[in-house]
Enzyme design. Sequence first.
Site, short mmCIF file in Angstrom:
data_model
loop_
_atom_site.label_atom_id
_atom_site.label_comp_id
_atom_site.label_asym_id
_atom_site.label_seq_id
_atom_site.Cartn_x
_atom_site.Cartn_y
_atom_site.Cartn_z
CG ASP A 14 -7.45 4.97 -0.42
OD1 ASP A 14 -7.39 3.73 -0.48
OD2 ASP A 14 -6.68 5.65 0.28
CD GLU A 51 0.42 5.85 -4.37
OE1 GLU A 51 -0.41 4.99 -4.67
OE2 GLU A 51 0.71 6.13 -3.19
CG ASP A 76 -2.12 0.89 1.07
OD1 ASP A 76 -2.37 1.36 -0.05
OD2 ASP A 76 -2.83 1.11 2.07
#
Length: 1002
Positions: free
Chosen positions: A552, A487, A484
Amino acid sequence: MKAFFRVYVSGGALAALSLLFSGPAFGQRAEGGPPATDPFGRRVVPARAVPGGRYAGHTVTGIADNSKKYVGSFLDIKATDGSLRRIQTWAPSVVRISYFPTGRISAADSSISVVQPPQPVQYETTCNHGCDGPPPAETIKKYGPDVCAGLSASPDKLVYSINCQTITIDKKTLAVTVAENQVSATKLATEAAAAFRRQAAAPTAATQPEPGGAGVRFRLAPGERLYGTGSRALPLDRRGYRLELYNQAHYGSQNHEPNLNITLPTVLSSRGYMLFFDNHAAGYLDLGKTDPNVLEYGGEGLKSLSYFVITGRNQAEILDRYTALTGRQPLPPRWALGLIQSRFGYKSETEMQQVASRMRRENFPLDALVLDLYWFGGTKKQGDFTWEPTGFPDPAGMMGRLKQQGVKTILISEPYVMRTSRNDSLVRTQGLVGTDAAGRPFTVGSFWAGPASILDVFKPAARNWLWDNYRRLHNQGVAGWWSDLGEPENHPAAMQHAWGPTRAVHNAYGQVWAGIFRDNYAREFPEERVFNLARSGWAGLQRNGVFPWSGDINRSWSGFQAQVPVMLGMGQGGVGYMHSDAGGFCVGGIDPELYTRWLQMASLCPILRPHGEGVPPEPYFYPEPYKSAVREAVHLRYQLLPYLYTLAWQNTTTGAPLVRTMDYEESYELRVKSEELKRTVYSESAISLLTPNSSLLTLNSNDQYLLGPNLLVAPVLHPSQRQRNVALPAGNWIDFYSNQTYTGGQTVSVPAPLAHTPLLVRAGALVPMTAYRPSTDQFRADTLLLRYYPDAGTPNSSFTLYEDDGHSARALAENEFATLRMQGTYANGQSTLRLLSTGNYPGMPAFRLVRLLVQRVAAAPTGLQLDEQPIPAEGYAYNPTTHELEIHFLMRTDAAVRISGLQLLDARAVLTTPETLTLEAPDQRSFGPRGTTLRYTRHAAGAAELRIRNAQGQVVRTLPLEAAAGPHALPWDARDAARQPLLPGVYFAETQGQHQRLILTR
């Protein structure tokens, strides 16, 4: 990123929560300080394009094998400004074009994407005839001395013909044009000018210069469509947009979000080529935004620029070549195609077991449970990599017990190590994290969970430390991983990494992180397949065993609608397993219909993973009839497991995404020549309305897709919708549930009951299925349910089924697999089905029970034979109610079934006239006295009005609708016809038999 507040509810609270409003999204800044939207910020000054020089000379360098036969070459072109262009053969229909401003060949700035080395070139092919002996003097005089290497020179241009591509270089401008000989003589990728330097302006107190670097521009043809570019909640055709190439997380994202967690430097053109820009630096793609006729790429700080042009006859061929270049997805473990249940988050072994037990008790399948960050103790413990002992006192025992029930365990980890983590001092003192300019460990003070460090995965020591933790957890029983925030989500620009500053390496971060699993599994667990849920990456991410999701996403109809273009756009960039948090992750309240429709679509997507925070994501919490509708959808997925697993094999061997655009296999040759394309009008909304029965009707479908070659999925993307338009490719299409037949090449209206989403089968298709079982661990290859849809318009059809043990990473490499080739023919009432088996694998059954289910059969056939022997009465059954003929038999290797006197139902579906208008979800279904905005799309021009009714059915307001085709917004101020405020209560917006439920509050 996770929300700052969380609300957990029980099933009994559904009614109360059904009226929840959507809350605000939480913005994040990379660093502290004023908001990014400061109105007094400095004006951005674009970098200046520095024109290049003209042709000064060229050389061809051939690469010969031991027999002195040419096997490859590259063409260098020198310019008067000292720059150098290199054109390098790479593979059939793949060419690399590089630009070196300094004129010196240097190592490329980077390539974290390309894994295929240059392939040998056969000069004497159907495209290139080569030379049979030395060329005549007059030929050399006319075309130059390199004619045998495929290069012909003339006063105004160079023409390089190689690998079935023709590359033309204009000597005046040095612009390059690439054409595909196998498609047509039409120019495909054409530079508008030579690649150029981008020179940054001098900074001033009032301005902020855009970074310099390198760039290149291409001409766009009239009607040319541009696809791909990564995870974008935009129409499939991205022409008319300027897009960032910088991976970003957007909490609560919805439809029309241009830039999400995975951006890809790839553009797929409707004219038969792909542009792949081989650098991971921050950059942009201007797809006809600044100049409608020009595509421009620019990368920050690039000292050289390289891009590939990949050509082919259709998307399938181009993606085959692109994924050979950048790597293909390894086979997933079979369990990855089952239902993976997740939430934010399970806090104890007791919760895990309760979920597993109730899923089984409520007759829902389950193959994996995902543990969010509570497994290590919560937000402040990110980076701990140790189990929270109160909730998880015996993690190995827990995972072992779940595994015995057919349930795998997946663990989350993040690239952040909190300053409150037990490992904070270790990672900082050992130099495993990003630093400031002085080399000191960098603290990200504005990270949403609190101050943290970011692991520098570009350092071998950091990768080794991570793997030490992953290995330990793997050995305890972890079956899959959840990477998770990769980026990374909050990545300050001032941070330095081993490979360079943030903006230079940011896009590579997720790719390098995922490589830790790929590389170390190959070395230490070579028999195991990698499963890694990741939300970030770069070109080539698929080869790492990554199963990405769209971040999300907002729990809303808008968030749901974004998923089809996101998934298809990623597939057009070689990423075959894009999916979403099914049901929606955050912000919105409970909406049982939204959850049902989302789960119905997700059941027909590459990965099925319900997930969310704030409201229950498990299907058993929802009331009837929603729960039963979801149960039917997920059961169908498990029945389709043989088909889905075969699509996974196709992806691994050819790069074909599991979910495909409607034009995936359509020939570019016809499209390039089509005059219809020239009439397409492009706009920011990317609305493209084509006339009925147009051959291009399905090219730009943003709300439907193909699941493999034979199934067409039309998700229901609007509340209260019980009928929807479906654009059908050519040929007949059959409703999976009713067996009604639709004529292709047109748009039709199909039923969309709450019980299931529209699912159509291509006529002639062979669809392998199996009996439902609650876990893929219970899958048995000894029984095959084969649905066959013979059709007079499709006399020949075939499908190859793939099988292996479902878990061995070496199955393909060691030929431990089997295929079952299915070939069906139908003509004049006679049908033959041949099943041809090849290969073997550990655990393969010696015999197989085949239940052949022939669809749309009007009456019992006059004759049935198996391997030229009559089939006895007990070997088949005809059901006149369902019009299904079942033939069952045992087969060892091959079998042939012949059906004589086969009469098919050919009645067309009735009431298929397409809807002229779709009433869509309003901006807010629950709203106050200020009202809401109602939305609708007109598929054809016409007159209509919208009526607002109260709960008693009385019309309280009539509003006119726009007559023009396209999307429209209609504000309603929550007042009646006399402009008086209406009382709080339930109202309905209604037009043309469609309605939306509205709730007016105080």
